[in-house]
Enzyme design. Structure first.
Site, short mmCIF file in Angstrom:
data_model
loop_
_atom_site.label_atom_id
_atom_site.label_comp_id
_atom_site.label_asym_id
_atom_site.label_seq_id
_atom_site.Cartn_x
_atom_site.Cartn_y
_atom_site.Cartn_z
N ASP A 79 15.94 26.44 39.00
CA ASP A 79 15.36 26.28 37.73
C ASP A 79 14.42 27.39 37.33
O ASP A 79 13.28 27.16 36.61
CB ASP A 79 14.51 24.74 37.75
CG ASP A 79 15.27 23.94 38.39
OD1 ASP A 79 16.56 23.65 37.84
OD2 ASP A 79 14.89 23.16 39.25
N LYS B 100 17.92 30.88 34.99
CA LYS B 100 18.86 31.85 35.32
C LYS B 100 19.85 31.44 33.80
O LYS B 100 20.61 32.41 33.52
CB LYS B 100 19.88 31.33 36.43
CG LYS B 100 18.93 31.68 37.47
CD LYS B 100 19.75 31.50 38.92
CE LYS B 100 19.72 30.00 39.07
NZ LYS B 100 18.87 29.18 39.65
N ASN C 76 25.25 19.85 41.68
CA ASN C 76 23.84 19.50 41.96
C ASN C 76 22.94 20.54 41.46
O ASN C 76 21.82 20.37 41.24
CB ASN C 76 23.50 19.92 43.50
CG ASN C 76 24.20 21.09 44.04
OD1 ASN C 76 25.16 21.65 43.35
ND2 ASN C 76 23.73 21.47 45.25
N HIS D 174 21.66 24.09 34.81
CA HIS D 174 21.36 25.17 34.01
C HIS D 174 21.05 24.81 32.51
O HIS D 174 22.06 24.37 31.89
CB HIS D 174 22.04 26.40 34.11
CG HIS D 174 22.54 27.02 35.49
ND1 HIS D 174 23.40 27.70 35.66
CD2 HIS D 174 21.59 26.82 36.62
CE1 HIS D 174 23.11 28.17 37.12
NE2 HIS D 174 22.30 27.69 37.53
N ARG E 58 13.81 14.40 37.36
CA ARG E 58 12.44 14.10 38.11
C ARG E 58 11.36 15.17 37.68
O ARG E 58 11.85 16.28 37.22
CB ARG E 58 12.66 14.40 39.48
CG ARG E 58 13.71 13.15 40.19
CD ARG E 58 13.91 13.44 41.80
NE ARG E 58 14.89 14.55 41.79
CZ ARG E 58 15.34 15.03 43.01
NH1 ARG E 58 14.64 14.47 44.24
NH2 ARG E 58 16.23 15.87 43.28
P1 IMP Z 1 21.38 18.97 47.20
O1 IMP Z 1 21.72 20.26 47.02
O2 IMP Z 1 21.91 18.06 46.33
O3 IMP Z 1 21.75 18.54 48.62
O4 IMP Z 1 19.58 18.82 47.55
C1 IMP Z 1 19.05 19.54 48.24
C2 IMP Z 1 17.68 20.22 47.85
O5 IMP Z 1 17.74 21.21 47.03
C3 IMP Z 1 16.88 19.13 47.14
O6 IMP Z 1 15.53 19.29 47.26
C4 IMP Z 1 17.19 19.29 45.76
O7 IMP Z 1 16.23 18.81 44.68
C5 IMP Z 1 17.45 20.68 45.55
N1 IMP Z 1 18.18 21.40 44.68
C6 IMP Z 1 19.59 21.48 44.62
N2 IMP Z 1 19.91 22.02 43.57
C7 IMP Z 1 18.88 22.48 42.71
C8 IMP Z 1 18.93 23.02 41.42
O8 IMP Z 1 19.85 23.45 41.05
N3 IMP Z 1 17.51 23.10 41.10
C9 IMP Z 1 16.55 22.61 41.77
N4 IMP Z 1 16.46 22.11 42.94
C10 IMP Z 1 17.81 21.91 43.52
MG MG Z 2 18.33 23.50 37.24
#
Ligand code: IMP
Ligand code: MG
Length: 356
Positions: free
Chosen positions: A13, A16, A38, A41, A268
């Site tokens: 975040d 990018k 996950n 952008h 969130r």
């Molecule tokens: P996961 O990638 O869904 O397994 O999440 C693992 C951790 O990375 C968590 O704390 C998510 O909130 C964080 N996370 C994953 N992708 C992003 C993103 O693109 N931006 C911000 N946090 C992310």
């Molecule tokens: Mg993001």
């Protein structure tokens, strides 16, 4: 022929998407090497606002093809919807058939695992970790496995058929990355969430740095001409894990409002903390960062003071107008782009450095 990588250096975040949209105007290909649904952008342009998750943001530019590299994990059902929402067709993207497929059970396992954890990671519940686990455990399904077994219908297989991308091979993708004049590489998440360098276990499941670029796309490390690191003048995080010095709630609220600091995948509210220049310096060294893009500078100017961690990790209050100099001096990397708002005119460029 230029190869430019744009990497987030904090916890994702960093803005990018915005920087990629600017640079993609001169690129023939924009390639993603890690992560999957996950990532999120958010891009605002000409009064329009959209969010990309799996599609490389640069694919939104006419004449720029989006490559989904083999280091990604792809949820085909969500990809189909995302492409439809973004108005993209089968010729706008190329998917590496060796990328792994996120299946419904991965999403289920993500939720169950998160539920049963005593201390939660706060994952995005998109099945990312379980899919990468299956890949490492050598029992995953790649996109090409789904295509082969498409007769055994699964929602992911059916979505892939409907997307109907002109199916290509890994070799063709490597050729495309080698022969296209300007190639832009779009990082997802941030180096603070890197599986090896982030604060494990509060990390994502992929390599978010320059190493991930080479392995996730199959690129010769010597071919990468420029690495741009993207940061904002404060730190945000959505999930659990270590943070530098958090802002008092009053200032955090100002930043959250003016910087729209709510998760683009999960909605969130993000935690807000000081700008950790000690970490950013380290991230620049490890990733060979040549220049910085600092987004959300306008948000810093909404505050009376900005919190920074210096190279000794001491926290200081500094004036927003002194930030530019402090960042360059402490990190030792020049700032090439500075964002002062969503408008294109609000992107200031240091014309002495040129990525393309
Ligand atoms: P996961 O990638 O869904 O397994 O999440 C693992 C951790 O990375 C968590 O704390 C998510 O909130 C964080 N996370 C994953 N992708 C992003 C993103 O693109 N931006 C911000 N946090 C992310
Ligand atoms: Mg993001």
């Amino acid at each position: 022929m230029r190869r430019v990588a744009v990497l987030g250096l904090q916890y994702g975040d960093e803005g990018k998407g915005r920087i990629v949209m600017e640079l993609a105007k001169n690129a023939g290909v924009c390639a993603r090497f890690n992560g999957g649904p996950n990532a999120g952008h958010t891009v605002e342009s000409a009064g329009l606002k959209w969010v990309t998750h799996q599609v490389p943001t640069g694919a939104m530019i006419k004449g720029c093809i989006g490559v989904l590299g083999r280091g990604m994990v792809i949820d085909a059902v969500k990809l189909e919807k995302e492409m439809r929402d973004l108005g993209l067709g089968r010729n706008d993207v190329k998917i590496d058939p060796c990328a792994h497929a996120i299946l419904a059970r991965h999403v289920g396992i993500d939720a169950e695992t998160e539920q049963s954890r005593l201390s939660k990671i706060g994952t995005t519940l998109t099945g990312n970790g379980p899919c990468y686990s299956d890949k490492a455990f050598r029992r995953g399904f790649r996109i090409k496995d789904l295509l082969k077994e498409i007769k055994i219908s699964s929602p992911a297989g059916e979505a892939l058929t409907r997307i109907g991308a002109p199916w290509t091979t890994s070799e063709e993708i490597n050729d495309l990355l080698r022969k296209t004049r300007n190639v832009l590489i779009e990082g997802a998440h941030g180096f603070g969430l890197d599986l090896d360098f982030g604060d494990y276990p509060n990390v994502t499941s992929s390599a978010c740095g320059i190493g991930g670029v080479c392995s996730g796309l199959g690129m010769d490390p010597r071919s990468i001409d420029h690495v741009m690191g993207v940061i904002k003048p404060y730190t945000t995080r959505v999930g659990a894990g270590a943070m530098p010095k958090e802002y008092p709630e009053e200032e955090a609220e100002i930043i959250r409002k003016s910087g729209h600091e709510f998760g683009s995948t999960t909605g969130r509210p993000r935690r807000i903390a000081s700008l950790d220049l000690n970490w950013i310096k380290r991230a620049c060294e490890i990733n060979g960062v040549n220049s910085l893009a600092v987004t959300h500078m306008d948000v810093a100017f909404d505050l009376d003071y900005v919190l920074i961690n210096d190279f000794r990790n001491d926290v200081h209050k500094v004036r927003p107008d002194s930030l530019h100099g402090i960042i360059e001096e402490t990190v030792g990397v020049p700032i090439e782009l500075e964002g002062f708002g969503p408008d294109n005119k609000a992107l200031r460029r240091n014309h002495e450095i040129r990525v393309w």
